[in-house]
Design a protein around this motif. Structure first.
Motif, PDB file in Angstrom:
ATOM      1  N   LEU A  83       0.839  -1.188   0.000  1.00 46.39           N
ATOM      2  CA  LEU A  83       0.000   0.000   0.000  1.00 46.39           C
ATOM      3  C   LEU A  83       0.881   1.247   0.000  1.00 46.39           C
ATOM      4  O   LEU A  83       1.941   1.269   0.616  1.00 46.39           O
ATOM      5  CB  LEU A  83      -0.909   0.002   1.233  1.00 46.39           C
ATOM      6  N   MET A  84       0.430   2.274  -0.714  1.00 51.18           N
ATOM      7  CA  MET A  84       1.222   3.487  -0.868  1.00 51.18           C
ATOM      8  C   MET A  84       0.576   4.654  -0.125  1.00 51.18           C
ATOM      9  O   MET A  84      -0.647   4.854  -0.196  1.00 51.18           O
ATOM     10  CB  MET A  84       1.355   3.835  -2.359  1.00 51.18           C
ATOM     11  N   ILE A  85       1.387   5.419   0.580  1.00 50.14           N
ATOM     12  CA  ILE A  85       0.909   6.626   1.241  1.00 50.14           C
ATOM     13  C   ILE A  85       0.552   7.665   0.168  1.00 50.14           C
ATOM     14  O   ILE A  85       1.282   7.848  -0.803  1.00 50.14           O
ATOM     15  CB  ILE A  85       1.977   7.201   2.182  1.00 50.14           C
ATOM     16  N   GLY A 259       0.710   9.228   7.055  1.00 47.94           N
ATOM     17  CA  GLY A 259      -0.154   9.919   6.114  1.00 47.94           C
ATOM     18  C   GLY A 259      -1.365   9.101   5.723  1.00 47.94           C
ATOM     19  O   GLY A 259      -1.603   8.004   6.252  1.00 47.94           O
ATOM     20  N   ALA A 260      -2.129   9.616   4.776  1.00 46.67           N
ATOM     21  CA  ALA A 260      -3.367   8.967   4.343  1.00 46.67           C
ATOM     22  C   ALA A 260      -3.080   7.810   3.397  1.00 46.67           C
ATOM     23  O   ALA A 260      -2.100   7.818   2.647  1.00 46.67           O
ATOM     24  CB  ALA A 260      -4.281   9.984   3.664  1.00 46.67           C
ATOM     25  N   GLY A 269      -8.006   5.635   5.107  1.00 41.79           N
ATOM     26  CA  GLY A 269      -7.419   5.410   6.417  1.00 41.79           C
ATOM     27  C   GLY A 269      -6.196   6.261   6.640  1.00 41.79           C
ATOM     28  O   GLY A 269      -5.721   6.957   5.742  1.00 41.79           O
ATOM     29  N   GLN A 270      -5.703   6.212   7.869  1.00 37.92           N
ATOM     30  CA  GLN A 270      -4.438   6.836   8.229  1.00 37.92           C
ATOM     31  C   GLN A 270      -3.447   5.731   8.559  1.00 37.92           C
ATOM     32  O   GLN A 270      -3.759   4.793   9.298  1.00 37.92           O
ATOM     33  CB  GLN A 270      -4.604   7.766   9.423  1.00 37.92           C
ATOM     34  N   ALA A 271      -2.240   5.842   7.993  1.00 38.41           N
ATOM     35  CA  ALA A 271      -1.230   4.794   8.145  1.00 38.41           C
ATOM     36  C   ALA A 271      -0.230   5.167   9.233  1.00 38.41           C
ATOM     37  O   ALA A 271       0.178   6.336   9.361  1.00 38.41           O
ATOM     38  CB  ALA A 271      -0.503   4.579   6.825  1.00 38.41           C
ATOM     39  N   TYR A 272       0.201   4.142   9.993  1.00 38.43           N
ATOM     40  CA  TYR A 272       1.216   4.284  11.032  1.00 38.43           C
ATOM     41  C   TYR A 272       2.225   3.171  10.808  1.00 38.43           C
ATOM     42  O   TYR A 272       1.852   1.989  10.737  1.00 38.43           O
ATOM     43  CB  TYR A 272       0.565   4.220  12.418  1.00 38.43           C
ATOM     44  N   LEU A 285       0.233  -0.156  10.094  1.00 38.83           N
ATOM     45  CA  LEU A 285      -1.063  -0.245  10.752  1.00 38.83           C
ATOM     46  C   LEU A 285      -1.962   0.833  10.163  1.00 38.83           C
ATOM     47  O   LEU A 285      -1.552   1.986  10.042  1.00 38.83           O
ATOM     48  CB  LEU A 285      -0.904  -0.044  12.258  1.00 38.83           C
ATOM     49  N   ILE A 286      -3.191   0.467   9.801  1.00 36.38           N
ATOM     50  CA  ILE A 286      -4.113   1.412   9.164  1.00 36.38           C
ATOM     51  C   ILE A 286      -5.324   1.594  10.063  1.00 36.38           C
ATOM     52  O   ILE A 286      -5.983   0.618  10.457  1.00 36.38           O
ATOM     53  CB  ILE A 286      -4.553   0.904   7.785  1.00 36.38           C
TER      54      ILE A 286
END
Length: 323
Positions: A83-85, A259-260, A269-272, A285-286
């Protein structure tokens, strides 16, 4: 035989000091850990260990293709890309997500889960052909008498990324393009230990709860993420539980806002991100930015291992949770 016994000891599905298993049948958690040994190649922690030790210990290990059973079986879909920010998106601190989750109040705690998973399969053998497993979708529902029903379905390779289970009460049912991998009913159980115990709302108690779920190592950030995955394999969290979990995640060292992102079920979502350098993984983690619910967890390889046919940038596994 020695290799299988070593795997069983490392997975430790039935700890000797756990009173839940004395003179009783295995509960749902222990049975699922045993099934992972039989059907998932290596458990999650062992798969990471294979990549981290690299050349000597992992020699001769290859990824195999899991096919739909039957004479007209269709090969598994190609490995997904990481998955890409979203470019230019602003990272949102976990503390702010926790505040939103606490103020939301729209979600209710429910025992059971609905999740789509994908992972590379590892097994001993020879050969140079790269392959992957099928995506799987799992619905687990608990009933008033303490029993549970689990349905695991292979998603249709022609329609990757979409749910194939209709979550109809009281028993989930498959739709036309789902292939049933397993259907199980677990007898009533009233265990008061995690993961059967209700997740607490206090950060300290939740940490202890997740530490008991992990059981094998001190609860650092990688172990915390594993324990969160185990928790969500048994519970669909409500707003209060989401807020407490996100506050706990905000204390995790090295877990940074990135970021998103749009997850694999096309949800915003927001990614960590956590760089697990010890195991050669990038863990993402999303979270739902409005409710704080965990939408997904993705592991991407950062250090390739030619002997197992894995390259840097390959997705190792992902889970996408649904309500």
């Amino acid at each position: 035989m020695a290799d299988e016994l070593d795997l069983l000891r490392r997975a430790n599905p039935v700890p000797p000091g756990d009173g839940r298993f004395h003179d009783r049948p295995l509960d749902q958690h222990a049975e699922r850990r045993l099934n992972q040994l039989l059907h998932s190649g290596r458990p999650r922690r062992l798969r990471r260990w294979v990549l981290s030790v690299g050349t000597a210990a992992a020699a001769g290990v290859v990824a195999l293709t899991l096919l739909l059973s039957g004479p007209a079986a269709t090969p598994a879909v190609a490995a997904p890309r990481p998955l890409m920010i979203e470019s230019g998106s602003a990272p949102v601190p976990l503390d702010r997500i926790a505040e939103r989750a606490a103020a939301d109040g729209s979600l209710r705690l429910r025992q059971g889960t609905h999740v789509q998973t994908w992972s590379l399969a590892m097994t001993a053998g020879t050969g140079a052909r790269r392959a992957v497993t099928l995506p799987e979708e799992r619905v687990m529902r608990w009933h008033a008498d303490g029993s549970a029903t689990e349905l695991v379905v292979a998603t249709d390779p022609r329609h990757p990324g979409g749910p194939v289970i209709t979550d109809a009460d009281p028993v989930p049912r498959i739709v036309e393009d789902g292939h049933v991998l397993s259907r199980r009913t677990y007898p009533p159980s009233w265990s008061d230990a995690p993961p059967r115990a209700t997740p607490p709302h206090d950060i300290g108690r939740l940490r202890a709860y997740l530490d008991e779920l992990n059981r094998t190592e001190p609860l650092g950030t990688p172990e915390l993420l594993d324990a969160v995955s185990e928790l969500l394999g048994n519970w669909t969290l409500g707003s209060r539980e989401n807020a407490t979990l996100v506050r706990l995640l905000a204390e995790a060292k090295g877990l940074r806002p990135a970021g998103a992102v749009t997850d694999r079920l096309r949800r915003p979502g927001q990614a960590y991100v956590y760089d697990d350098t010890a195991h050669g993984l990038r863990r993402m983690l999303i979270l739902d930015p409005a409710t704080g619910a965990v939408l997904g967890l993705e592991d991407t390889v950062t250090r390739g291992a030619a002997e197992v046919g894995v390259r840097a940038g390959d997705v190792m596994s992902y889970s996408a949770w649904m309500r």
